[in-house]
Design a protein around this motif. Sequence first.
Motif, PDB file in Angstrom:
ATOM      1  N   LEU A  44      20.087   0.325 -88.010  1.00  0.00           N
ATOM      2  CA  LEU A  44      21.230   0.143 -87.107  1.00  0.00           C
ATOM      3  C   LEU A  44      21.413   1.356 -86.202  1.00  0.00           C
ATOM      4  O   LEU A  44      21.595   1.227 -84.983  1.00  0.00           O
ATOM      5  CB  LEU A  44      22.497  -0.105 -87.926  1.00  0.00           C
ATOM      6  CG  LEU A  44      23.814  -0.142 -87.152  1.00  0.00           C
ATOM      7  CD1 LEU A  44      23.788  -1.252 -86.104  1.00  0.00           C
ATOM      8  CD2 LEU A  44      24.988  -0.317 -88.090  1.00  0.00           C
ATOM      9  N   LEU A  45      21.342   2.542 -86.791  1.00  0.00           N
ATOM     10  CA  LEU A  45      21.548   3.758 -86.003  1.00  0.00           C
ATOM     11  C   LEU A  45      20.447   3.966 -84.972  1.00  0.00           C
ATOM     12  O   LEU A  45      20.702   4.471 -83.874  1.00  0.00           O
ATOM     13  CB  LEU A  45      21.650   4.965 -86.933  1.00  0.00           C
ATOM     14  CG  LEU A  45      22.912   5.016 -87.804  1.00  0.00           C
ATOM     15  CD1 LEU A  45      22.841   6.181 -88.781  1.00  0.00           C
ATOM     16  CD2 LEU A  45      24.166   5.138 -86.939  1.00  0.00           C
ATOM     17  N   SER A  46      19.241   3.589 -85.310  1.00  0.00           N
ATOM     18  CA  SER A  46      18.146   3.733 -84.344  1.00  0.00           C
ATOM     19  C   SER A  46      18.375   2.832 -83.141  1.00  0.00           C
ATOM     20  O   SER A  46      17.985   3.168 -82.011  1.00  0.00           O
ATOM     21  CB  SER A  46      16.798   3.408 -85.000  1.00  0.00           C
ATOM     22  OG  SER A  46      16.719   2.046 -85.357  1.00  0.00           O
ATOM     23  N   GLU A  47      19.021   1.678 -83.357  1.00  0.00           N
ATOM     24  CA  GLU A  47      19.340   0.778 -82.259  1.00  0.00           C
ATOM     25  C   GLU A  47      20.430   1.368 -81.369  1.00  0.00           C
ATOM     26  O   GLU A  47      20.489   1.091 -80.172  1.00  0.00           O
ATOM     27  CB  GLU A  47      19.782  -0.582 -82.804  1.00  0.00           C
ATOM     28  CG  GLU A  47      18.674  -1.335 -83.537  1.00  0.00           C
ATOM     29  CD  GLU A  47      19.178  -2.597 -84.211  1.00  0.00           C
ATOM     30  OE1 GLU A  47      20.403  -2.856 -84.152  1.00  0.00           O
ATOM     31  OE2 GLU A  47      18.372  -3.320 -84.817  1.00  0.00           O
ATOM     32  N   LEU A  48      21.308   2.174 -81.956  1.00  0.00           N
ATOM     33  CA  LEU A  48      22.409   2.766 -81.203  1.00  0.00           C
ATOM     34  C   LEU A  48      22.010   4.061 -80.500  1.00  0.00           C
ATOM     35  O   LEU A  48      22.658   4.473 -79.538  1.00  0.00           O
ATOM     36  CB  LEU A  48      23.594   3.058 -82.136  1.00  0.00           C
ATOM     37  CG  LEU A  48      24.249   1.869 -82.839  1.00  0.00           C
ATOM     38  CD1 LEU A  48      25.344   2.368 -83.778  1.00  0.00           C
ATOM     39  CD2 LEU A  48      24.826   0.893 -81.820  1.00  0.00           C
ATOM     40  N   GLU A  49      20.957   4.701 -80.993  1.00  0.00           N
ATOM     41  CA  GLU A  49      20.643   6.057 -80.533  1.00  0.00           C
ATOM     42  C   GLU A  49      20.364   6.125 -79.044  1.00  0.00           C
ATOM     43  O   GLU A  49      20.787   7.070 -78.362  1.00  0.00           O
ATOM     44  CB  GLU A  49      19.454   6.612 -81.325  1.00  0.00           C
ATOM     45  CG  GLU A  49      19.187   8.075 -81.043  1.00  0.00           C
ATOM     46  CD  GLU A  49      18.217   8.699 -82.035  1.00  0.00           C
ATOM     47  OE1 GLU A  49      17.861   9.880 -81.837  1.00  0.00           O
ATOM     48  OE2 GLU A  49      17.826   8.009 -83.011  1.00  0.00           O
ATOM     49  N   GLY A  50      19.697   5.135 -78.496  1.00  0.00           N
ATOM     50  CA  GLY A  50      19.385   5.166 -77.077  1.00  0.00           C
ATOM     51  C   GLY A  50      20.629   5.211 -76.212  1.00  0.00           C
ATOM     52  O   GLY A  50      20.695   5.965 -75.228  1.00  0.00           O
ATOM     53  N   LEU A 499      29.729   5.791 -90.839  1.00  0.00           N
ATOM     54  CA  LEU A 499      30.386   6.625 -89.840  1.00  0.00           C
ATOM     55  C   LEU A 499      29.900   8.074 -89.912  1.00  0.00           C
ATOM     56  O   LEU A 499      29.750   8.746 -88.882  1.00  0.00           O
ATOM     57  CB  LEU A 499      31.906   6.569 -90.034  1.00  0.00           C
ATOM     58  CG  LEU A 499      32.555   5.209 -89.767  1.00  0.00           C
ATOM     59  CD1 LEU A 499      34.038   5.259 -90.090  1.00  0.00           C
ATOM     60  CD2 LEU A 499      32.341   4.770 -88.323  1.00  0.00           C
ATOM     61  N   LYS A 500      29.656   8.561 -91.112  1.00  0.00           N
ATOM     62  CA  LYS A 500      29.160   9.927 -91.262  1.00  0.00           C
ATOM     63  C   LYS A 500      27.757  10.067 -90.663  1.00  0.00           C
ATOM     64  O   LYS A 500      27.451  11.068 -89.999  1.00  0.00           O
ATOM     65  CB  LYS A 500      29.157  10.332 -92.735  1.00  0.00           C
ATOM     66  CG  LYS A 500      30.558  10.524 -93.317  1.00  0.00           C
ATOM     67  CD  LYS A 500      30.529  10.790 -94.810  1.00  0.00           C
ATOM     68  CE  LYS A 500      31.943  10.948 -95.365  1.00  0.00           C
ATOM     69  NZ  LYS A 500      31.951  11.133 -96.830  1.00  0.00           N
ATOM     70  N   LYS A 501      26.920   9.070 -90.881  1.00  0.00           N
ATOM     71  CA  LYS A 501      25.575   9.125 -90.300  1.00  0.00           C
ATOM     72  C   LYS A 501      25.638   8.987 -88.778  1.00  0.00           C
ATOM     73  O   LYS A 501      24.812   9.560 -88.062  1.00  0.00           O
ATOM     74  CB  LYS A 501      24.697   8.028 -90.913  1.00  0.00           C
ATOM     75  CG  LYS A 501      24.319   8.303 -92.366  1.00  0.00           C
ATOM     76  CD  LYS A 501      23.284   7.315 -92.868  1.00  0.00           C
ATOM     77  CE  LYS A 501      22.841   7.670 -94.282  1.00  0.00           C
ATOM     78  NZ  LYS A 501      21.781   6.768 -94.781  1.00  0.00           N
ATOM     79  N   TYR A 502      26.606   8.217 -88.307  1.00  0.00           N
ATOM     80  CA  TYR A 502      26.809   8.098 -86.862  1.00  0.00           C
ATOM     81  C   TYR A 502      27.161   9.464 -86.278  1.00  0.00           C
ATOM     82  O   TYR A 502      26.644   9.857 -85.225  1.00  0.00           O
ATOM     83  CB  TYR A 502      27.918   7.087 -86.595  1.00  0.00           C
ATOM     84  CG  TYR A 502      28.272   6.892 -85.131  1.00  0.00           C
ATOM     85  CD1 TYR A 502      27.610   5.950 -84.363  1.00  0.00           C
ATOM     86  CD2 TYR A 502      29.270   7.647 -84.532  1.00  0.00           C
ATOM     87  CE1 TYR A 502      27.933   5.754 -83.019  1.00  0.00           C
ATOM     88  CE2 TYR A 502      29.596   7.462 -83.196  1.00  0.00           C
ATOM     89  CZ  TYR A 502      28.931   6.516 -82.449  1.00  0.00           C
ATOM     90  OH  TYR A 502      29.271   6.343 -81.121  1.00  0.00           O
ATOM     91  N   MET A 503      28.040  10.200 -86.967  1.00  0.00           N
ATOM     92  CA  MET A 503      28.403  11.533 -86.495  1.00  0.00           C
ATOM     93  C   MET A 503      27.213  12.479 -86.553  1.00  0.00           C
ATOM     94  O   MET A 503      27.033  13.332 -85.662  1.00  0.00           O
ATOM     95  CB  MET A 503      29.589  12.078 -87.292  1.00  0.00           C
ATOM     96  CG  MET A 503      30.909  11.393 -86.937  1.00  0.00           C
ATOM     97  SD  MET A 503      32.371  12.141 -87.722  1.00  0.00           S
ATOM     98  CE  MET A 503      32.277  11.409 -89.360  1.00  0.00           C
TER      99      MET A 503
END
Length: 509
Positions: A44-50, A499-503
């Motif tokens: 999920l985070l890899s999809e958001l990173e861009g 959320l922590k990984k997002y930060m």
Amino acid sequence: MALPDPKSLNLLNHVPPRLLSAAERYLKAVPLVRDLLSKETDTLLSELEGGLKPYRGKMPAFDRLPVTGRSREEVLRELQALESQEEGRWRDGKVSGAVYNGDSEHIDFLNRVYALHSQSNPLHADLWPSATKFEAEVIAMAATMLGADAANAGRPASEHVCGSMSSGGTESIMLAIKTYRDWARETKGITKPEMVAPSSAHPAFDKAAHYFGVKMVRVPVGADYRADVAATKKALTRNTIVLIGSAPGFPHGVIDPIAELSELARKKRIGFHTDACLGGFVLPFARKLGREVPPFDFRLPGVTSMSADTHKFGYAAKGSSVVLYRGTELRSHQYFTATEWPGGIYFSPTFSGSRPGALIAVAWASLVSMGEQGYLEATRRILETADTIKQGIRAIPELHVLGDPLFVIAFGSETVDIFKVMERLGEQGWSLNGLHKPAAVHLCVTLRHAQPGVAERFLSDLRAAVEHVKANPGEKGTMAPVYGMAAAVPFRGLVSDLLKKYMDLLYKV
């Protein structure tokens, strides 16, 4: 990434939280489950990173100091390029809150003030007495605006409304809770303090509870999304030190029953804090414009502290807020002093030692340049724009407005996925706030939205978004499923971990 179906997750919401927490700990201890969760989160985070790192590969990045410093002209050109790419959406009024004034002349004026005082620091009051002058006057002006004249009448100076400036609403709230904790410990001997707040109160109160060892007791809101007075009364214990109310609350934009709540606090001889971070520089002027605004400030004898953000509808630069107290004795518990340090005596009124005197000067300049007439006119424009938007939302059969808001407008739906509507609006350039419990979206109306045609453009795009979602019910989108899962998943630790990984991702170069 295959996200769980929110409807199936809702079944677990009837399980007692203690059992859910225990089950979550057990599941996360199983290596196979832990690895699966980590894999899904990373996907999920890899999809958001861009989207979070749009400049990667397009502009220079630095993970260490350049051997030779870059020229100032080159640095300025790069900063200008970044600013040019980012200003469009907020300047065109497509953002909820965030930029509250945005007028070019106003921004230029504030920037000139900042430049004049960029080196000042109120920690060194002997070097920059202007900083303490500005801060004292900002506090006094805010206090007068929020009912200090009535509260101070006939009382000694030590009982007058007073306060300090902070870096923003969160620090103002945290300072207030720290103050009540120390006040209750010293005057009442309370060593296990508790605060009672409605479920809609800002999470800055939870943050303060976490940092300062105060137990947070959340109570439900009523059908009108305002704090439930009866539930609040039942939640009180001998360890309660402060009650909380919002004017208005961030999620739904409604004003809690401050009169009833603060009177309950007064009778119990405990503190009451009105969080007016959003409304402090709107509600007093809305009342003068003839709008129905229930009492919320120091005119109520039970209100013992307030927070109001100069960097929101006070139209100052980001990084300033005001926290106010009923009397210097209460405020004294906010202060920190050190008398045994070899470096000399040390004291500071807020969490920071050094503080940016320039931001204090900017707040002062914004208040005195706007004046009462300026704030009245700004508030009139905002409220009229909000009226147009509320009327337009209510005219869309699939949508409904939550509660009876003034200028922060939350809306939801019983027939379409409101998060899909929000995502569709995002594709049209609108940046709105997604809400949970219940699922909704809100728009905080500012002067940016009061520009000609913005409200009409928003309503047109909103109608189109609703029609698109109705016509494409199977379309999952990118973020809509994430919002749906976050709202429904009963394992809150999983959401917290995400959320922590997002930060963590935000801090990647």
